[in-house]
Design a protein around this motif. Structure first.
Motif, PDB file in Angstrom:
ATOM      1  N   ASP A 150      -6.260   0.573  -6.318  1.00 55.01           N
ATOM      2  CA  ASP A 150      -5.626   2.218  -6.867  1.00 55.01           C
ATOM      3  C   ASP A 150      -4.706   2.570  -5.791  1.00 55.01           C
ATOM      4  O   ASP A 150      -4.095   3.621  -5.852  1.00 55.01           O
ATOM      5  CB  ASP A 150      -7.016   2.942  -6.834  1.00 55.01           C
ATOM      6  N   ARG A 151      -4.617   1.841  -4.624  1.00 54.20           N
ATOM      7  CA  ARG A 151      -3.789   2.477  -3.516  1.00 54.20           C
ATOM      8  C   ARG A 151      -2.508   1.682  -3.545  1.00 54.20           C
ATOM      9  O   ARG A 151      -1.558   1.737  -2.722  1.00 54.20           O
ATOM     10  CB  ARG A 151      -4.377   2.271  -1.993  1.00 54.20           C
ATOM     11  N   LEU A 152      -2.200   0.753  -4.484  1.00 56.59           N
ATOM     12  CA  LEU A 152      -1.250  -0.160  -4.308  1.00 56.59           C
ATOM     13  C   LEU A 152      -0.112   0.170  -5.227  1.00 56.59           C
ATOM     14  O   LEU A 152      -0.283   0.626  -6.245  1.00 56.59           O
ATOM     15  CB  LEU A 152      -1.689  -1.806  -4.922  1.00 56.59           C
ATOM     16  N   CYS A 153       1.244  -0.087  -4.884  1.00 54.41           N
ATOM     17  CA  CYS A 153       2.382  -0.075  -5.396  1.00 54.41           C
ATOM     18  C   CYS A 153       3.002  -1.689  -5.867  1.00 54.41           C
ATOM     19  O   CYS A 153       2.906  -2.248  -5.001  1.00 54.41           O
ATOM     20  CB  CYS A 153       3.504   0.891  -5.182  1.00 54.41           C
TER      21      CYS A 153
ATOM     22  N   GLU B 123       0.964  -1.133   0.014  1.00 52.09           N
ATOM     23  CA  GLU B 123       0.045   0.037   0.083  1.00 52.09           C
ATOM     24  C   GLU B 123       1.122   1.124  -0.235  1.00 52.09           C
ATOM     25  O   GLU B 123       2.042   1.275   0.871  1.00 52.09           O
ATOM     26  CB  GLU B 123      -0.844   0.060   1.193  1.00 52.09           C
ATOM     27  N   ARG B 124       0.538   2.184  -0.479  1.00 57.91           N
ATOM     28  CA  ARG B 124       1.647   3.350  -1.146  1.00 57.91           C
ATOM     29  C   ARG B 124       2.080   3.993   0.122  1.00 57.91           C
ATOM     30  O   ARG B 124       3.212   4.594   0.023  1.00 57.91           O
ATOM     31  CB  ARG B 124       1.140   4.273  -1.827  1.00 57.91           C
ATOM     32  N   SER B 125       1.503   4.174   1.246  1.00 64.14           N
ATOM     33  CA  SER B 125       1.868   4.727   2.420  1.00 64.14           C
ATOM     34  C   SER B 125       2.432   3.718   3.414  1.00 64.14           C
ATOM     35  O   SER B 125       3.046   3.973   4.431  1.00 64.14           O
ATOM     36  CB  SER B 125       0.990   5.508   3.134  1.00 64.14           C
TER      37      SER B 125
ATOM     38  N   LEU C 257      -8.046  -2.984   1.165  1.00 67.19           N
ATOM     39  CA  LEU C 257      -7.274  -1.838   0.752  1.00 67.19           C
ATOM     40  C   LEU C 257      -7.387  -2.118  -0.965  1.00 67.19           C
ATOM     41  O   LEU C 257      -6.987  -2.992  -1.388  1.00 67.19           O
ATOM     42  CB  LEU C 257      -5.474  -1.810   0.915  1.00 67.19           C
TER      43      LEU C 257
ATOM     44  N   ARG D 125      -7.432  -6.216  -0.700  1.00 67.36           N
ATOM     45  CA  ARG D 125      -8.780  -5.773  -0.770  1.00 67.36           C
ATOM     46  C   ARG D 125      -9.534  -6.992   0.240  1.00 67.36           C
ATOM     47  O   ARG D 125     -10.091  -6.527   1.239  1.00 67.36           O
ATOM     48  CB  ARG D 125      -9.372  -5.393  -1.868  1.00 67.36           C
TER      49      ARG D 125
ATOM     50  N   ALA E 185       2.745   2.893 -11.265  1.00 68.14           N
ATOM     51  CA  ALA E 185       2.973   2.588 -10.049  1.00 68.14           C
ATOM     52  C   ALA E 185       3.730   1.031  -9.794  1.00 68.14           C
ATOM     53  O   ALA E 185       3.905   0.433  -8.884  1.00 68.14           O
ATOM     54  CB  ALA E 185       1.593   2.281  -9.261  1.00 68.14           C
TER      55      ALA E 185
ATOM     56  N   LEU F  57      -4.017  -1.443 -10.599  1.00 71.19           N
ATOM     57  CA  LEU F  57      -2.856  -0.639 -10.288  1.00 71.19           C
ATOM     58  C   LEU F  57      -2.529   0.348 -11.408  1.00 71.19           C
ATOM     59  O   LEU F  57      -2.588  -0.108 -12.665  1.00 71.19           O
ATOM     60  CB  LEU F  57      -1.381  -1.669 -10.029  1.00 71.19           C
TER      61      LEU F  57
END
Ligand SMILES: [Zn+2]
Length: 244
Positions: A149-152, A112-114, A146, A141, A207, A203
């Motif tokens: 769209d929030r994943l890298c 997750e990007r953060s 999650l 998810r 990313a 994704l």
């Protein structure tokens, strides 16, 4: 080189026997793909030494019993030392490290990007054809809520399309764009296929980085199952860093 390819090339750097990805490093995630310099990771002593060198000495290390499938296990529901039949881990626990073995196959990191959750996955041609990249993304998810769209994601060193000659039976299981033909042979670009599948899973293309190092060409750096036919493995691992 396209700008996307240039970005991919810049994303991975080698130091002290590890390949590391820039974005994961910036997040403070302790991670890497080991190289030949650190030895065969199937050897418990060498594995412990590599973890020590990565700053993860003494951290419980979860390694699955890999079966070239698509099962992803949340570490929160796994017991240390049990080695479930799976090819990837996701986790939010700060006190563990997760790893998979690879030699030519894709090591894939997804996070997750953060840094709200991390994952590491093994995906060879069988796992990739069966949908491991998408399944891995979907696990975030399913277990943690999650969205993709929030994943890298970062695809580590693997056998490249320069060397990965496959039969028509294998090639036929992949997108035409992931297979090239030259001198009468078919060559599979497993990294490109994984990226295509991750993007299809939601994704953003930017990313996803794909390491351009080929484990088969660069035999001084990597173990390659195809080149050496020896039972030596590299390891892709990740864990929350001490400060994160
Ligand atoms: Zn190659």
């Amino acid at each position: 080189m396209s700008s996307a390819a240039a970005q991919d090339a810049a994303a991975w750097t080698a130091a002290e026997g590890f390949f590391r990805e820039e974005r994961l490093a910036r997040l403070g995630v302790a991670h890497g793909v080991t190289t030949r310099a650190l030895g065969n990771m199937k050897d418990a002593k060498l594995r412990a030494a590599a973890m020590e060198k990565a700053g993860l000495g003494g951290r419980p290390l979860f390694v699955p019993h890999q079966v070239h499938g698509t099962r992803v296990e949340p570490i929160e529901s796994a017991a240390l030392g049990e080695a479930p039949k799976a090819d990837g881990w996701i986790f939010r626990r700060k006190d563990v490290a997760a790893a998979v073995y690879a030699a030519d196959c894709l090591p894939i990191f997804i996070w997750e990007r953060s840094g709200a959750a991390l994952g590491v996955f093994h995906s060879g041609w069988r796992g990739t054809a069966a949908g491991m990249p998408e399944t891995a993304a979907a696990a975030f998810r399913k277990h943690y809520g999650l969205g993709a769209d929030r994943l890298c994601a970062a695809v580590g060193p693997h056998i490249g399309p320069c060397c990965y000659k496959v039969g028509a039976d294998v090639a036929g299981r992949f997108a035409a764009a992931s297979v090239s033909r030259r001198s009468g042979g078919l060559y599979l670009d497993l990294g490109a296929e994984a990226k295509t599948r991750l993007v299809r899973a939601g994704l953003a293309p930017e990313a996803v980085s794909v390491c351009e190092s080929c484990t088969c060409c660069e035999s001084a750096t990597f173990y390659s199952f195809r080149r050496q036919k020896e039972d030596c493995r590299m390891m892709a691992f990740c864990a929350y860093g001490h400060g994160s």
